[in-house]
Design a protein around this motif. Sequence first.
Motif, mmCIF file in Angstrom:
data_model
loop_
_atom_site.group_PDB
_atom_site.id
_atom_site.type_symbol
_atom_site.label_atom_id
_atom_site.label_comp_id
_atom_site.label_asym_id
_atom_site.label_seq_id
_atom_site.Cartn_x
_atom_site.Cartn_y
_atom_site.Cartn_z
ATOM 1 N N LYS A 159 -17.119 21.197 -30.373
ATOM 2 C CA LYS A 159 -17.230 21.259 -31.825
ATOM 3 C C LYS A 159 -16.237 20.328 -32.509
ATOM 4 N N TYR A 160 -15.186 19.920 -31.773
ATOM 5 C CA TYR A 160 -14.103 19.169 -32.394
ATOM 6 C C TYR A 160 -13.805 17.834 -31.724
ATOM 7 N N SER A 161 -14.117 17.694 -30.452
ATOM 8 C CA SER A 161 -13.718 16.462 -29.770
ATOM 9 C C SER A 161 -14.601 16.183 -28.572
ATOM 10 N N GLY A 162 -14.456 14.979 -28.078
ATOM 11 C CA GLY A 162 -14.974 14.621 -26.765
ATOM 12 C C GLY A 162 -13.841 14.691 -25.757
ATOM 13 N N HIS A 163 -14.105 14.172 -24.564
ATOM 14 C CA HIS A 163 -13.131 14.284 -23.473
ATOM 15 C C HIS A 163 -13.270 13.088 -22.546
ATOM 16 N N TRP A 164 -12.128 12.603 -22.077
ATOM 17 C CA TRP A 164 -12.210 11.665 -20.961
ATOM 18 C C TRP A 164 -11.583 12.338 -19.748
ATOM 19 N N LEU A 165 -11.960 11.902 -18.560
ATOM 20 C CA LEU A 165 -11.663 12.649 -17.343
ATOM 21 C C LEU A 165 -10.264 12.399 -16.795
ATOM 22 N N GLY A 208 -20.811 22.053 -22.705
ATOM 23 C CA GLY A 208 -21.053 21.820 -24.127
ATOM 24 C C GLY A 208 -20.161 20.761 -24.720
ATOM 25 N N ILE A 209 -19.699 19.815 -23.883
ATOM 26 C CA ILE A 209 -18.883 18.695 -24.353
ATOM 27 C C ILE A 209 -19.586 17.420 -23.905
ATOM 28 N N PRO A 210 -20.642 17.018 -24.624
ATOM 29 C CA PRO A 210 -21.457 15.890 -24.152
ATOM 30 C C PRO A 210 -20.781 14.538 -24.287
ATOM 31 N N LEU A 211 -19.817 14.401 -25.196
ATOM 32 C CA LEU A 211 -19.142 13.114 -25.396
ATOM 33 C C LEU A 211 -18.037 12.987 -24.354
ATOM 34 N N VAL A 212 -18.408 12.526 -23.166
ATOM 35 C CA VAL A 212 -17.484 12.531 -22.039
ATOM 36 C C VAL A 212 -17.672 11.266 -21.215
ATOM 37 N N GLY A 213 -16.573 10.798 -20.631
ATOM 38 C CA GLY A 213 -16.616 9.635 -19.751
ATOM 39 C C GLY A 213 -15.317 9.537 -18.978
ATOM 40 N N ALA A 214 -15.281 8.614 -18.038
ATOM 41 C CA ALA A 214 -14.070 8.353 -17.254
ATOM 42 C C ALA A 214 -13.553 6.970 -17.606
ATOM 43 N N ASP A 215 -12.281 6.705 -17.295
ATOM 44 C CA ASP A 215 -11.725 5.371 -17.499
ATOM 45 C C ASP A 215 -12.458 4.380 -16.604
ATOM 46 N N ILE A 216 -13.241 3.519 -17.223
ATOM 47 C CA ILE A 216 -14.023 2.534 -16.479
ATOM 48 C C ILE A 216 -13.086 1.565 -15.769
ATOM 49 N N CYS A 217 -13.344 1.326 -14.513
ATOM 50 C CA CYS A 217 -12.554 0.481 -13.605
ATOM 51 C C CYS A 217 -11.289 1.167 -13.128
ATOM 52 N N GLY A 218 -11.036 2.382 -13.612
ATOM 53 C CA GLY A 218 -9.881 3.146 -13.156
ATOM 54 C C GLY A 218 -8.648 2.908 -13.998
ATOM 55 N N PHE A 219 -7.801 3.931 -14.101
ATOM 56 C CA PHE A 219 -6.584 3.838 -14.906
ATOM 57 C C PHE A 219 -5.415 3.279 -14.099
#
Length: 926
Positions: A600-606, A630-641
């Motif tokens: 309801k308030y944010s997305g998330h990165w992994l 229920g947190i559809p705006l999600v992704g990981a750091d592309i190419c790695g952190f």
Amino acid sequence: MKSYQKLTTYVPQITEAAEDAADEKPLCHQKLSAWWLGGGLLMVAGLLSGVTVWVLGQIWWSQHETHPLTKCISIPEDLRFDCYPERNVVVTRELCEGRGCCFVDSQQGSGGTSGVPWCFYPPDFPSYTLGSVNETELGMVGFLTRKAKTYYPKDIEKLQLSVEFETDARLHVKITDASSPRYEVPLDVPTAKKKAENPLYAVEFSKEPFGLIVTRKASGTVLLNTTVAPLFYADQFLQISTLLPSAYLYGLGEHQSNFLHSLEWNTLTFWARDVPPTESCNLYGVHPFYLVMEKGGAAHGVFLLNSNAMEVSLQPAPALTWRTIGGVLDFYIFLGPDPNLVVQQYQQVVGFPAMPPYWALGFHLCRWGYGTSNETWETVKAMRNFQIPQDAQWNDIDYMDSYRDFTTDPQKFGALPQLVGDLHKHGQSYVMIVDPGISSTSSPGSYWPYDEGLKRGVFINNTEGKPLIGKVWPGLTAYPDFSNPDTHQWWLENLSRFYSLVPFDGVWIDMNEPSNFMDGSSEGCSQGELDNPPYVPAVLGGSLSAKTICASARQNMSSHYNLHNLYGLMEAKATASALVQIKGKRPFVISRSTFPSQGKYSGHWLGDNRSEWKDMFWSIPGILSFSLFGIPLVGADICGFSGSTSEELCLRWTQLGAFYPFSRNHNTQGEKAQDPTAFSPVARAAMKEALEVRYALLPFLYSLFHRAHLQGDTVVRPLFFEFPKDVATYAIDRQFLWGRGLLVTPVLDPGMDSVIGYFPRGLWYDYYTGSSVNSSGENLKMAAPLDHINLHVREGTILPTQKPGSSTSESRKNPLGLIAALSQNSNAWGDLYWDNGESLDTFAKGDYAYLVFNVTQGTFTSTVLHSNVEATYITVDTLTVYGVREEPKTVVVNGKEWPFTYLTNQVLTVGDLQLNLSQGFYVRWL
């Protein structure tokens, strides 16, 4: 209502579910032989398994005393529930039997299997007894009485059980202290107004020992059966176990694991923690929700609304044990029966996700280590020079003055306002990091956030009522208490003051577990029961204060012991609210720590992943799990952190990351750059191509987010959500779907020029060419050169696309295209949601366009169900139809003959349409 008798009355009703469970993990094997010493039971040994075996075993043992050792070793290994889950304790016979439990080591019986507990509950272990049960307006209420004191202190003698039939597909079961109120999660959950009239479930009880049984009426499948192990309810130790109807279990985050959990004696811990994603560790967020696939393709879900430290132990019975060290047992059970419906029903309780701004779905670029605002700016210019799509530029903590929130380094980032102005001029956005730790070491009067925070009393306090001091990037820090409404106003003012200097567009909230570079505080933690509970789940570091603040810390709403796992959620809520007030537009917030309702308030990165191939793979189970949460705006750091990527890895990861719902490339300081401009022309071109495919599909993606916001649909989803009866899809986490119709099959291993993907039964069309494959449900090998990611469109799908531009602001000006992938019956369906991409509540206010597309009997129809001014600016330029079996003689558009092309792979293209989106139209081929 049925009478509440002993469990023996329920045996016939749970037999079918027991057989379902046995299909997944047979329990009738040699280890069961001792259970059938009663001759009458031998007659049904070949027919009954799973739940029934355990039930009949309890009944038999209650009536036939025998040697204790025989009784213990006769309990099947898979059904041994751990009586001594404490870590770092050598469990001896004396300790185990001191708890009244069975002790069987590897020299006795058939023990020795890894993970099988040596100390486990006997069938007659004392628990709670259920008294009379009375009907209520919503269900029933009863009271449980403790039969004997247990070995955890302050066990509660009398409990209240409430069962509410909230909807036909949702059951609410709550067990709490009957005499004293306990802490409960301050989540705004809906309350039912009337009892469900036609529930999909039936509820029954065992009176002594108490047990709850929930069955699916349609199939008789037992969804919950808590009679298999005793209920514990002490002040700081609550435990309840249940059998599962199958081993197909998902959810229970945040953990780095396969999407399908292993039930081989696997324990998952829930306590928000700052640690790079690592297997078998409690990570940043807490989501005590699981989904189970049943035999036949039905699904159900279970949510424990509890924010205390907990763990879930899985065992191959299949069975599950919840252990938590506070709060109440507050369960919601969702009956689906479709897995998509389960997730929707879960979100009806925790809340549907917010609608993101359109630009949030573009490509984002960040790194820790840009060094200066000019260096950041040069990266943006390089992206523009190579015409690589980019919507948002981010900065990590480099931009701050001495790592203090709401400041900028005057030398290194003096040009930051000009950079942001340039981004806005080019239709791009700016996002910066904000950490919760507020520097406490500045001289009085020199740092407004801390000085003002002290005046207003907005910080978390220690047990003496003084601000608790930990250590994060700026050094010694205080922590805002986001459970305090006054903190929200102070947070708003801080963000507003900074916005007047740097007009940012979104906020990245990091380190909000909350993270601490020391354990507890600068003064340590108390020796009390909150910091040293009688039981500590398997948290990394072995202590609740490991790399975070003291559990005994005082917050406005409760102790940190109760609120720790809510910290990221509460900060996200305060941040989203502040952005709405500052900008008057949809807020964009990305948070590291999360809890149910976070969407309801944010997305998330992994989180802080690594530049390794395995981490790229782990991102897929991660985004699939957060879709369940229920947190559809999600992704990981592309190419790695962390670490340095290779060109091949970064290229493949960019192709995959182009299909994360939230797509951001981010890496750490001290490593070589990994933005697309840093690589060879060949790799750069391939990355650009992948991102352009994403931008072309943004109208489709945006429409999926609208459905997620409106009713809780998943954006990214596992294959079994669309093919729940195809068991071959249940373990797939190397592929995923966008919505129901776009299949993504990335390359996840080095040195490959092909990839194997599973195609469920039906027609699938190559997204790029329209060539089709008619699968019977099989694995297929596909070419996958370095410049290609395989995408396939499911039959019956219509995808709205748009000519990609350098940003979403540019793309949104371009004409639309439509791709219709015909089913074997030559039908297709799709839709498009369109608004201005940034205003609040556009759907509720009616300021949107919504179109439905259909193909039937050789006619494509666009029907406008709702329109607004935004739609009048857009035209549909091209219609491409996959699967037209015969070359048409003519094509008619709104009654006029129209030129077309037809290829031998059965692809029909009708171009130069220039049809206004706000008006319905049809295209017919004859």
